[in-house]
Design a protein around this motif. Structure first.
Motif, PDB file in Angstrom:
ATOM      1  N   VAL A  58       0.861  -1.181   0.000  1.00  0.00           N
ATOM      2  CA  VAL A  58       0.000   0.000   0.000  1.00  0.00           C
ATOM      3  C   VAL A  58       0.897   1.230   0.000  1.00  0.00           C
ATOM      4  O   VAL A  58       1.701   1.414   0.915  1.00  0.00           O
ATOM      5  CB  VAL A  58      -0.896   0.004   1.269  1.00  0.00           C
ATOM      6  N   LEU A  59       0.803   2.029  -1.067  1.00  0.00           N
ATOM      7  CA  LEU A  59       1.609   3.253  -1.120  1.00  0.00           C
ATOM      8  C   LEU A  59       0.810   4.378  -0.493  1.00  0.00           C
ATOM      9  O   LEU A  59      -0.211   4.800  -1.027  1.00  0.00           O
ATOM     10  CB  LEU A  59       1.932   3.628  -2.569  1.00  0.00           C
ATOM     11  N   ASN A  60       1.284   4.863   0.642  1.00  0.00           N
ATOM     12  CA  ASN A  60       0.532   5.859   1.401  1.00  0.00           C
ATOM     13  C   ASN A  60       1.044   7.280   1.115  1.00  0.00           C
ATOM     14  O   ASN A  60       2.093   7.460   0.503  1.00  0.00           O
ATOM     15  CB  ASN A  60       0.640   5.529   2.892  1.00  0.00           C
ATOM     16  N   LYS A 120       7.289   1.864  -6.463  1.00  0.00           N
ATOM     17  CA  LYS A 120       6.837   0.550  -6.935  1.00  0.00           C
ATOM     18  C   LYS A 120       8.023  -0.249  -7.465  1.00  0.00           C
ATOM     19  O   LYS A 120       8.140  -1.455  -7.225  1.00  0.00           O
ATOM     20  CB  LYS A 120       5.792   0.709  -8.035  1.00  0.00           C
ATOM     21  N   LYS A 121       8.933   0.440  -8.161  1.00  0.00           N
ATOM     22  CA  LYS A 121      10.138  -0.234  -8.672  1.00  0.00           C
ATOM     23  C   LYS A 121      10.975  -0.762  -7.516  1.00  0.00           C
ATOM     24  O   LYS A 121      11.474  -1.891  -7.560  1.00  0.00           O
ATOM     25  CB  LYS A 121      10.971   0.747  -9.512  1.00  0.00           C
ATOM     26  N   GLN A 122      11.151   0.085  -6.494  1.00  0.00           N
ATOM     27  CA  GLN A 122      11.921  -0.337  -5.309  1.00  0.00           C
ATOM     28  C   GLN A 122      11.321  -1.580  -4.683  1.00  0.00           C
ATOM     29  O   GLN A 122      12.028  -2.512  -4.310  1.00  0.00           O
ATOM     30  CB  GLN A 122      11.879   0.765  -4.250  1.00  0.00           C
ATOM     31  N   PRO A 178       5.387  -7.671  -7.675  1.00  0.00           N
ATOM     32  CA  PRO A 178       5.199  -6.950  -8.941  1.00  0.00           C
ATOM     33  C   PRO A 178       4.610  -5.553  -8.737  1.00  0.00           C
ATOM     34  O   PRO A 178       3.750  -5.360  -7.879  1.00  0.00           O
ATOM     35  CB  PRO A 178       4.217  -7.843  -9.709  1.00  0.00           C
ATOM     36  N   GLU A 179       5.096  -4.614  -9.558  1.00  0.00           N
ATOM     37  CA  GLU A 179       4.687  -3.210  -9.446  1.00  0.00           C
ATOM     38  C   GLU A 179       3.173  -3.027  -9.443  1.00  0.00           C
ATOM     39  O   GLU A 179       2.632  -2.203  -8.710  1.00  0.00           O
ATOM     40  CB  GLU A 179       5.267  -2.404 -10.619  1.00  0.00           C
ATOM     41  N   GLU A 180       2.474  -3.802 -10.303  1.00  0.00           N
ATOM     42  CA  GLU A 180       1.042  -3.531 -10.472  1.00  0.00           C
ATOM     43  C   GLU A 180       0.204  -3.954  -9.259  1.00  0.00           C
ATOM     44  O   GLU A 180      -0.975  -3.609  -9.170  1.00  0.00           O
ATOM     45  CB  GLU A 180       0.508  -4.156 -11.775  1.00  0.00           C
TER      46      GLU A 180
END
Ligand code: GDP
Ligand code: MG
Length: 598
Positions: free
Chosen positions: A131-133, A146-148, A156-158
């Motif tokens: 979860v990218l907050n 996401k790449k990190q 996976p990024e998606e």
């Protein structure tokens, strides 16, 4: 409830990446927080946690979520602590769930505790949802992060979901992903009861509360339960769930998480990780349980007022009910009287325990230098564990001395790499790897003695990097070290509470620093005070606090020689008595200042 409609999940994150805020947002979306109860953040409920913004005790909440398929799902959320010292609590929470939300601050990226937590989640076979907050912030950089996550963790990024916990954006999507991606609990409702004791604590209203995850079977009020490892039997009085307020339920069945109240009186019966079964129809085998948590740092606590000793004893017993992860036993010191020797999981743990004793129980305390546990092979062929520097055998009895090592992971912005490397070398660090995960951030893996981080490493690292470096560690066995006992001797008396074990190469430097510090701090007396730092019979450093000359003759006008002499005579006697009793006031401040010398 059919277990196909249950999902158990934890939230893991590096400190400050928004775990508590996300938990709140999930609760709000599921209607769990009513306005009138709402505190700023429900999940951090101890004062210290709130002030320091860290979570110590894991909390659980049952949520009800209506998914896209029109079904209501029971979601059990386990919050987890963020700091390295409390990783054993993380592990416990994780063992009660099938999956984790991995919260990463989209303005910061993956940090040391993110990785440490992910490794633990993987060990527990968790499905992980990234979860990218903080997507509301202009500096959010989701593509890079996401790449990190893909590069460092392999997800996976998606799969990452972009949210703002603070603004309540993307929260439904997270809840739906929990339903879609996490497996439902395994287990058999018709089998004998097996419940994992995840945590227990003392609540003023409820008494001893047992937090459990039901693995097999079902539990109901009035049932006789058996704690398998403790071999104790109790009758269930109440069972319930946190919504987040405690609310009684009629039963808990396989897959569910909730609490049991069973009038438990003996604290020793609540062994975290124990299996609870039915006394009538006991399970034949216990669950695997948890790795025991072994204290790695020891220090002593003394009350400033000797008369507070009994209060300290009672307070420790009460605190131990809520935090079984520290150990304590009686200790005494020539300078400080009676106190206790504590075993703790790390330095923050020590600070939290000390702060809670001072705050919740109103005690003033003196803490001695923290020490790690050394293993000593004696000349007579036996091994001993050394928990207290005061018990160090004399050098000619020792054949080999081993000290604990750790493996640390650090994320450091490029600007600070140079100074962090210098610090690591100073602290006897050995490089395993150094890699740039982005052009501006390095990931370093180092091995070093625990002794070197036990004192002020974390603070030094934070100030060197202006708070931007992150750090985590795990234990990495024992290695031989050239170590000596550095003693502090004041007017001929060794002050055990100030002695410490240091690498031979640094004894001289540290001894000098301690003597200088004490010279500044010790109040002058009517006699001179000799301060020495020694290793064995060898004096490495020496300072003297000169005597305060009370001007007793000032009052004698004129030349009454006999009167003058009498006074001087008396003063000398006073001096003698003071010396004889070694009566030196060592202020509390002196101990704390000396501890700060790494
Ligand atoms: P924890 O240590 O992981 O529990 O982090 P917290 O939930 O306490 O959040 C740390 C800080 O980040 C707090 O000041 C929050 O208000 C802030 N924060 C959390 N989520 C968001 C978000 O989505 N957007 C912004 N702008 N700030 C956030
Ligand atoms: Mg928090």
């Amino acid at each position: 409830i059919n277990k196909n409609f249950i999902r158990n999940f934890a939230i893991i994150a590096h400190i400050d990446h928004g775990k508590s805020t996300l938990a709140d947002a999930l609760m709000r979306t599921c209607g769990a927080l009513e306005q009138r109860h709402e505190k700023e953040q429900f999940l951090d409920n101890m004062d210290i946690e709130r002030e320091r913004g860290i979570t110590i005790k894991a909390q659980t909440v049952r949520l009800s979520f209506k998914a896209k398929d029109g079904q209501y799902y029971q979601l059990n959320l386990m919050d987890t602590p963020g700091h390295v010292d409390f990783s054993y609590e993380v592990s416990r929470s994780l063992s009660a769930c099938e999956g984790s939300l991995l919260v990463v601050d989209s303005t910061q990226g993956v940090e040391a505790q993110t990785l440490a937590n992910v490794y633990q989640a993987v060990e527990h076979d968790h499905t992980i949802i990234p979860v990218l907050n903080k997507m509301d912030l202009p500096s959010a950089d989701p593509q890079n992060i996401k790449k990190q996550i893909q590069h460092l963790i392999g997800i996976p990024e998606e799969e990452a979901i972009e949210v703002s916990a603070k603004k309540g954006i993307g929260i439904e999507e997270v809840l739906q992903a929990i339903v879609d991606r996490l497996p439902c609990p395994k287990g058999n409702e018709n089998a004998c009861l097996k419940a994992l004791l995840v945590d227990s604590w003392y609540d003023v209203y409820l008494g001893v509360v047992l937090l459990v995850r039901i693995i097999d079977g079902i539990i109901e009020p009035k049932m006789k339960i058996r704690m398998m490892a403790a071999d104790a039997v109790y009758t269930v009085e109440q069972i319930g769930v946190f919504t987040p307020y405690p609310s009684p339920v009629l039963h808990l069945s396989c897959g569910e998480v909730g609490y049991i109240i069973a009038n438990v009186k003996a604290v020793g019966d609540c062994r975290i990780g124990d299996t609870i079964t039915s006394d009538q129809k006991p399970a034949s085998e216990a669950l695997p349980g948890f790795k025991p948590c072994t204290p790695v740092v020891f220090c002593s606590l003394f009350p400033v007022e000797a008369s507070d000793f009994d209060k300290l004893r009672e307070s420790l017993a009460k605190l131990h009910l809520n935090d079984a992860s520290f150990s304590y036993e009686m200790d005494s010191s020539n300078a400080l009287g009676f106190g206790f020797r504590l075993g703790l999981l790390g330095l923050l743990h020590l600070e939290v325990v000390q702060e809670r004793l001072e705050r919740e129980f109103d005690l003033d305390l003196i803490i001695t230098a923290p020490s790690v546990v050394y293993k000593i092979h004696l000349q007579n062929g036996t091994w001993m564990d050394l928990h207290n520097p005061a018990d160090m055998p004399s050098p000619n009895e020792i054949s080999v001395m081993l000290e604990p090592w750790i493996k640390t992971t650090l994320f450091v912005p490029e600007t600070y790499v140079g100074s962090v490397l210098t610090l690591l070398i100073e602290r006897r660090g050995i490089q395993e790897s150094l890699e740039y995960v982005t052009p501006t951030r390095a990931l370093m893996v180092y091995k070093m003695p625990l002794n070197e981080v036990a004192f002020d490493f974390y603070d030094t690292l934070k100030s060197l990097s202006r708070g931007h470096a992150s750090f985590d560690y795990e234990m990495d066995g024992y290695k031989e070290g050239e170590l000596v006992l550095l003693s502090v001797v004041i007017n001929g008396d060794p002050i055990h509470a100030l002695s410490s074990i240091v690498p031979k190469t640094r004894a001289y430097e540290k001894g000098r620093a301690i003597c200088q510090k004490l010279k500044e701090i010790l109040p002058r007396q009517l006699f001179p005070i000799a301060i020495q730092a020694t290793v064995g019979a060898k004096v490495l450093a020496r300072e003297t606090v000169s005597a305060l000359r009370k001007n007793v003759t000032a009052k004698c006008y004129g030349g009454d020689i006999t009167r003058k002499r009498k006074l001087l005579e008396k003063q000398k006697e006073g001096k003698k008595r003071m010396r004889q009793f070694g009566n030196i006031e060592i202020p509390q401040k002196a101990f704390i200042e000396v501890l700060k010398i790494g």
